[in-house]
Design a protein around this motif. Structure first.
Motif, short mmCIF file in Angstrom:
data_model
loop_
_atom_site.label_atom_id
_atom_site.label_comp_id
_atom_site.label_asym_id
_atom_site.label_seq_id
_atom_site.Cartn_x
_atom_site.Cartn_y
_atom_site.Cartn_z
N ASN A 171 47.58 49.89 45.13
CA ASN A 171 47.92 50.37 44.02
C ASN A 171 49.36 51.03 44.22
O ASN A 171 49.43 51.89 45.31
CB ASN A 171 46.73 50.89 43.52
CG ASN A 171 45.20 49.93 43.80
OD1 ASN A 171 45.71 48.88 43.76
ND2 ASN A 171 44.45 50.52 43.75
N THR A 227 32.27 41.65 44.23
CA THR A 227 33.86 41.49 44.32
C THR A 227 34.43 42.60 43.68
O THR A 227 33.71 42.90 42.46
CB THR A 227 34.52 40.10 44.15
OG1 THR A 227 34.06 39.03 44.66
CG2 THR A 227 36.51 40.83 43.92
N ASN A 276 37.37 45.04 41.94
CA ASN A 276 38.64 44.48 41.53
C ASN A 276 38.60 45.54 39.91
O ASN A 276 39.41 45.13 39.34
CB ASN A 276 38.64 42.76 41.34
CG ASN A 276 37.71 42.41 40.46
OD1 ASN A 276 36.84 43.25 39.63
ND2 ASN A 276 38.11 41.35 39.93
N THR A 277 38.56 46.64 40.19
CA THR A 277 38.49 47.56 38.71
C THR A 277 39.02 48.86 39.00
O THR A 277 37.95 49.38 39.69
CB THR A 277 36.98 48.08 38.08
OG1 THR A 277 36.68 46.43 37.49
CG2 THR A 277 37.51 48.22 36.77
N GLN A 335 39.06 52.69 44.95
CA GLN A 335 39.72 51.39 45.48
C GLN A 335 41.35 52.18 45.57
O GLN A 335 41.99 52.21 44.24
CB GLN A 335 39.29 50.35 45.88
CG GLN A 335 40.05 49.98 44.40
CD GLN A 335 38.97 48.42 43.94
OE1 GLN A 335 37.58 48.27 43.51
NE2 GLN A 335 39.50 46.96 44.19
N GLU A 354 36.11 43.85 49.43
CA GLU A 354 35.07 43.10 48.78
C GLU A 354 33.53 44.03 49.49
O GLU A 354 33.71 44.52 50.21
CB GLU A 354 35.12 41.58 49.49
CG GLU A 354 33.31 40.72 49.58
CD GLU A 354 32.29 41.27 50.41
OE1 GLU A 354 30.48 41.00 50.52
OE2 GLU A 354 32.39 41.85 51.89
N ALA A 400 44.04 46.53 45.25
CA ALA A 400 43.54 45.55 44.43
C ALA A 400 42.00 45.33 44.05
O ALA A 400 41.49 45.54 42.76
CB ALA A 400 44.75 44.75 43.77
N SER A 401 42.17 45.14 45.21
CA SER A 401 40.75 44.27 44.99
C SER A 401 39.95 44.11 46.32
O SER A 401 40.54 43.96 47.64
CB SER A 401 40.76 42.30 44.36
OG SER A 401 39.09 42.14 45.00
#
Length: 214
Positions: free
Chosen positions: A118, A87, A89-90, A53, A59, A56-57
């Motif tokens: 990012n 979620t 988010n890693t 991704q 769904e 940052a986060s």
């Protein structure tokens, strides 16, 4: 400064990319697209893609609608499903995704990652158990170079492996040679590395980003 929304577009001709060396302000929403070929349900050839991704986060259900999304376990060497509504988010974690379509529907899909793009320094703690293969990924919406000096490569082998759907196999780069040309990892590309000791870590800074189109 972008007054409204910003979209980095992607289609069958290529992937838009952004290398941000300044301060980017988006007053609306920022979306990074990734175009992937699909597989016809139920008898089509598999079209798995390794991704990471660029925001940052997200769904899981909103980005990967009509897709199979899987994560990889180093300890078991097995892919497992990522559930709906999760979620993610890693940053720098890699995933395997396949878009599955019914006959008569579009044969490709454009994923849209909406959120804070990012642009910082990131680390990802790996796993040295089992066969110690870990699925990580490029967290930026631009290419990165495996040979750049500003990587963190703690207790991992110096070879990176990228899945190439066109040849149906992994291509690699060991710092001097390999099928992955010059060790250039495309935007949002997932990749495998192998841990070789306890407490393995991989990390990037903006210094590993390079100017390369795809």
């Amino acid at each position: 400064t972008v007054s409204n929304n910003m979209v980095l577009q992607s289609d069958n001709t290529g992937t838009a990319w952004l290398l941000n060396n300044g301060t980017l302000t988006v007053n609306g929403t920022a979306t990074v697209q990734q175009y992937i070929l699909g597989s016809e349900y139920p008898d089509g050839n598999d079209q798995w893609h390794l991704i990471s991704q660029p925001v940052a986060s997200v769904e899981s259900s909103s980005v990967f609608f009509h897709c199979y999304l899987k994560e990889f376990s180093a300890s078991t060497g097995v892919y497992s499903d990522v559930g709906a509504g999760q979620t993610l988010n890693t940053i720098m974690k890699g995933y395997s995704v396949m878009y599955s379509y019914n006959p008569g529907f579009p044969t490709a899909k454009t994923l849209g990652f909406t959120g804070e793009i990012n642009n910082g320094s990131y680390t990802y703690n790996l796993d040295n158990s089992g066969d110690a293969w870990n699925l990580a990924g490029n967290p930026y919406p631009c290419s990165i170079g495996w040979d750049e000096a500003e990587w963190t490569k703690t207790n991992i082998d110096g070879v990176v492996y990228v899945w190439d759907q066109s040849v149906g196999n992994f291509i690699a780069w060991n710092g001097t040679a390999g099928e992955l040309t010059n060790g250039i990892i495309p935007p949002m590309q997932g990749f495998f590395v192998k841990a070789n000791a306890a407490d393995p870590v991989i990390g990037v800074t903006p210094g590993v980003r390079i100017l390369q189109t795809h």
